[in-house]
Design an enzyme around this catalytic site. Structure first.
Site, mmCIF file in Angstrom:
data_model
loop_
_atom_site.group_PDB
_atom_site.id
_atom_site.type_symbol
_atom_site.label_atom_id
_atom_site.label_comp_id
_atom_site.label_asym_id
_atom_site.label_seq_id
_atom_site.Cartn_x
_atom_site.Cartn_y
_atom_site.Cartn_z
ATOM 1 C CD GLU A 256 32.043 -18.664 -34.984
ATOM 2 O OE1 GLU A 256 31.619 -19.795 -35.325
ATOM 3 O OE2 GLU A 256 31.696 -17.571 -35.570
ATOM 4 C CB CYS A 294 32.949 -26.348 -32.422
ATOM 5 S SG CYS A 294 34.227 -25.960 -33.522
HETATM 6 P P1 NAP Z 1 32.182 -22.305 -21.908
HETATM 7 O O1 NAP Z 1 32.008 -22.874 -20.726
HETATM 8 O O2 NAP Z 1 31.265 -21.984 -22.393
HETATM 9 O O3 NAP Z 1 33.503 -21.554 -21.946
HETATM 10 C C1 NAP Z 1 33.791 -20.704 -23.023
HETATM 11 C C2 NAP Z 1 34.821 -19.528 -22.578
HETATM 12 O O4 NAP Z 1 33.996 -18.634 -21.715
HETATM 13 C C3 NAP Z 1 35.827 -19.732 -21.726
HETATM 14 O O5 NAP Z 1 36.940 -19.051 -21.817
HETATM 15 C C4 NAP Z 1 35.356 -19.422 -20.293
HETATM 16 O O6 NAP Z 1 36.282 -19.031 -19.275
HETATM 17 C C5 NAP Z 1 34.584 -18.186 -20.753
HETATM 18 N N1 NAP Z 1 33.508 -17.795 -19.680
HETATM 19 C C6 NAP Z 1 32.654 -18.582 -19.253
HETATM 20 N N2 NAP Z 1 31.637 -17.788 -18.346
HETATM 21 C C7 NAP Z 1 32.228 -16.568 -18.503
HETATM 22 C C8 NAP Z 1 31.817 -15.186 -18.040
HETATM 23 N N3 NAP Z 1 30.734 -15.166 -17.168
HETATM 24 N N4 NAP Z 1 32.393 -14.249 -18.291
HETATM 25 C C9 NAP Z 1 33.754 -14.077 -19.183
HETATM 26 N N5 NAP Z 1 34.114 -15.231 -19.772
HETATM 27 C C10 NAP Z 1 33.397 -16.400 -19.291
HETATM 28 O O7 NAP Z 1 32.859 -23.388 -23.028
HETATM 29 P P2 NAP Z 1 34.007 -24.536 -23.049
HETATM 30 O O8 NAP Z 1 33.621 -25.774 -22.137
HETATM 31 O O9 NAP Z 1 35.527 -23.785 -22.791
HETATM 32 O O10 NAP Z 1 33.915 -24.962 -24.616
HETATM 33 C C11 NAP Z 1 33.080 -25.923 -25.127
HETATM 34 C C12 NAP Z 1 32.138 -25.480 -26.006
HETATM 35 O O11 NAP Z 1 32.560 -24.542 -26.996
HETATM 36 C C13 NAP Z 1 31.144 -26.719 -26.929
HETATM 37 O O12 NAP Z 1 30.015 -26.200 -26.669
HETATM 38 C C14 NAP Z 1 31.773 -26.374 -27.998
HETATM 39 O O13 NAP Z 1 30.692 -26.553 -29.029
HETATM 40 C C15 NAP Z 1 32.115 -24.932 -28.149
HETATM 41 N N6 NAP Z 1 32.916 -24.345 -29.060
HETATM 42 C C16 NAP Z 1 32.466 -23.802 -30.275
HETATM 43 C C17 NAP Z 1 33.437 -23.593 -31.368
HETATM 44 C C18 NAP Z 1 32.998 -22.828 -32.530
HETATM 45 O O14 NAP Z 1 33.727 -22.340 -33.446
HETATM 46 N N7 NAP Z 1 31.736 -22.612 -32.772
HETATM 47 C C19 NAP Z 1 34.668 -24.060 -31.233
HETATM 48 C C20 NAP Z 1 35.184 -24.672 -30.048
HETATM 49 C C21 NAP Z 1 34.249 -24.974 -28.902
HETATM 50 P P3 NAP Z 1 36.618 -20.018 -18.198
HETATM 51 O O15 NAP Z 1 37.139 -21.286 -18.731
HETATM 52 O O16 NAP Z 1 37.563 -19.229 -17.342
HETATM 53 O O17 NAP Z 1 35.273 -20.314 -17.513
#
Ligand code: NAP
Length: 520
Positions: A256, A294
């Site tokens: 997602e 999102c």
């Molecule tokens: P993100 O930076 O991509 O991080 C998402 C998750 O991935 C976090 O828990 C992060 O942990 C983890 N992560 C990052 N690198 C990783 C790795 N190498 N191995 C394992 N886990 C890893 O996104 P965000 O800034 O939290 O969220 C914002 C984004 O999410 C936006 O683009 C939004 O559109 C999207 N979003 C989508 C939905 C949907 O349902 N489609 C819902 C909500 C948000 P850490 O924090 O520890 O790095």
């Protein structure tokens, strides 16, 4: 300062090194620190597979539903505490925090009620049976059975409680043990939610583990019966998905991700209930949770002849938004959750300005009401306008994860609306506002495949429509293309990710007896 702990192997694990500080986004004061150093991820996976999985699979759907009901109740009982933590850790107002916290308990309660209808079954019958030969001596029926692996749930920072609960509800009900990993920046509220559930003591050993901080080598260890359900940015998704071990084992991965959702005003509306609903929805979907949803509206398509009037009406609504520290009574919108989000929103608007102009707001950090000058990640709503939507590349490419949207005038035809909406490369939701079912039907036939959900705003829905940003557990959440291509929720369909679909073949009598005894 509070040190967040992971809950692994049936106990709380506190790291001794490698800490990342968390701050209150309204004050920038440090509130906690996070690290997963010292967690043995191989043991975590084994614990889930060897203890949690068998315990859950030994229960019927009805019994697993009782667990979800108890989880919902436990979260509800700690609602005030979670809302306060949400404010401190993520900067939400009471209303914005409740969108996350109540969304979590509501989704768990919904799945608990679905489970009641499934009763003693341990597998799900999927669709109707079908005759495979000239007689019923050879018959086919699909069933869904639990997978004996572990479900790793990685969540984005913006929904620390709902994100955990909506995934865990489906995984646990399907019979899979959960290893949940919240985004580090907002892990404080997520960790407390898990702690509340664990402390209540009703979950079987190994059914739920929590990793606060990095996941180490956990993902490299996932195999063919495990599941990764990821929510976050498209960039992170790409990196996670590409790993060799997933390709070798065919590990099931659901993504997602980003979404440049469009709200589209039909040509028939210039006043009235549906038009008001459109204005109300767009203003709310831009600013709720400070635009960090999102499902937030990022692109607003308006027939060219109405664009000036809509811009004026939206500016009037956005001018009423008071940005600041949610502890101040007058504040209606909190800060962005992290310094990184603030920097990203500022650079994102700068990028949009290549193809659009500002109609409202500065697109830069602002001081917040009730906050110290220069402190806090405050960012007031920004409305932009691009008069040549087809040439507005960045508007269709760059998700600015804050209270930011761009007005895009179009010619009023369903064909052009669908064409412009599709430039976003796939969205979670497209909202269409019109009282003309013919126009909406035309739009659907051209544009529905670019999105996971079409929210129709009309006079007839205006009294009950909750806003396009609400991901309801009864219907699909997910979308094609840049939205990740994943599917979550949608009633029992949400369990499919965590179950194996099996075709049973044999005589009708035998298949029905087996599916019946197995599946009710
Ligand atoms: P993100 O930076 O991509 O991080 C998402 C998750 O991935 C976090 O828990 C992060 O942990 C983890 N992560 C990052 N690198 C990783 C790795 N190498 N191995 C394992 N886990 C890893 O996104 P965000 O800034 O939290 O969220 C914002 C984004 O999410 C936006 O683009 C939004 O559109 C999207 N979003 C989508 C939905 C949907 O349902 N489609 C819902 C909500 C948000 P850490 O924090 O520890 O790095």
């Amino acid at each position: 300062m509070k040190t967040l702990r992971s809950y692994v192997l049936g106990r709380w694990h506190e790291a001794a090194s490698g800490f990342v500080p968390l701050v209150d986004p309204s004050t920038e004061a440090e509130i906690a620190r996070v690290s997963s150093a010292g967690v043995d991820f191989g043991a975590v996976l084994d614990f889930a597979r060897d203890h949690g999985g068998p315990a859950l699979r030994g229960m019927s759907f009805g019994e697993r539903g009782e667990l979800l009901k108890a989880m919902s109740k436990a979260l509800r009982e700690h609602r005030d505490e979670l809302l306060e933590l949400s404010r401190i850790n993520t900067g939400t107002t009471l209303a914005d925090g409740s969108f996350d916290v109540d969304g979590a308990s509501g989704t768990l309660a919904y799945y608990a009620s679905l489970a009641r209808g499934l009763g003693d079954r341990s597998a799900l019958v999927d669709g109707d049976g079908v005759q495979l030969a000239r007689t019923e001596a050879f018959w086919g029926q699909h069933v869904l059975v639990p997978r004996p692996g572990a479900a790793v749930l990685i969540n984005a920072f913006n929904f620390p409680v709902w994100g955990f609960a909506e995934k865990a509800a489906c995984a646990l009900l399907a019979g899979m043990p959960v290893i949940t990993k919240p985004a580090t920046a907002t892990a404080m509220v997520a960790a407390r939610a898990v702690e509340i559930v664990v402390e209540a003591g009703f979950l079987p050993t190994g059914a739920l583990q929590l990793v606060c901080g990095a996941t180490g080598d956990l993902l490299d260890r996932l195999g063919s019966q495990d599941v990764l359900a990821f929510t976050g940015s498209a960039d992170t998704a790409r990196k996670l998905r590409d790993r060799e071990s997933f390709l070798v084992a065919n590990t099931r991965v659901n993504v997602e991700a980003d979404s440049l959702n469009a709200a589209i005003l039909g040509p028939d509306l210039a006043a009235g209930a549906a038009f008001d609903l459109f204005l109300q929805d767009v203003a709310r979907e831009m600013t709720q949770k400070s635009g960090q949803k999102c499902t937030a509206v990022r692109r607003v398509l308006v027939p060219a002849g109405h664009a000036d009037a809509v811009a004026e009406a939206l500016v009037e609504r956005l001018s009423g938004v008071i940005t600041g520290n949610p502890t101040a009574e007058s504040v209606t919108m909190g800060p962005l959750s992290t310094a990184r989000q603030l920097a990203d929103a500022e650079s994102g608007v700068a990028e949009l300005l290549d193809n659009a102009r500002l109609v409202h707001g500065s697109g830069r950090r602002a001081d917040g009401v009730g906050a110290a000058q220069g402190k806090g990640f405050f960012f007031a709503p920004a409305l932009l306008r691009a008069d040549d939507p087809r040439a507005a590349g960045a508007v269709h490419r760059r998700e600015v994860f804050g209270p930011v949207a761009t007005l895009l005038p179009y010619d009023g035809t369903a064909a052009e609306a669908a064409e412009i909406a599709a430039l976003g490369g796939g969205t979670l939701v497209t909202s269409v506002y019109s009282d003309d079912s013919g126009w909406i039907g035309d739009f659907l036939s051209r544009g529905a495949s670019s999105t996971g959900r079409v929210y129709i705003g009309s006079e007839s829905s205006s009294s009950a429509a909750p806003g396009s940003g609400v991901a309801m557990p009864q219907t699909l959440h997910g979308g094609p293309g840049r939205a990740g291509g994943g599917e979550e929720l949608g009633g029992l369909a949400g369990l499919r990710l965590y179950m194996q679909r099996v075709a049973l073949q044999g005589s009708r009598e035998m298949v029905e007896a087996v599916a019946g005894s197995e599946a009710g």
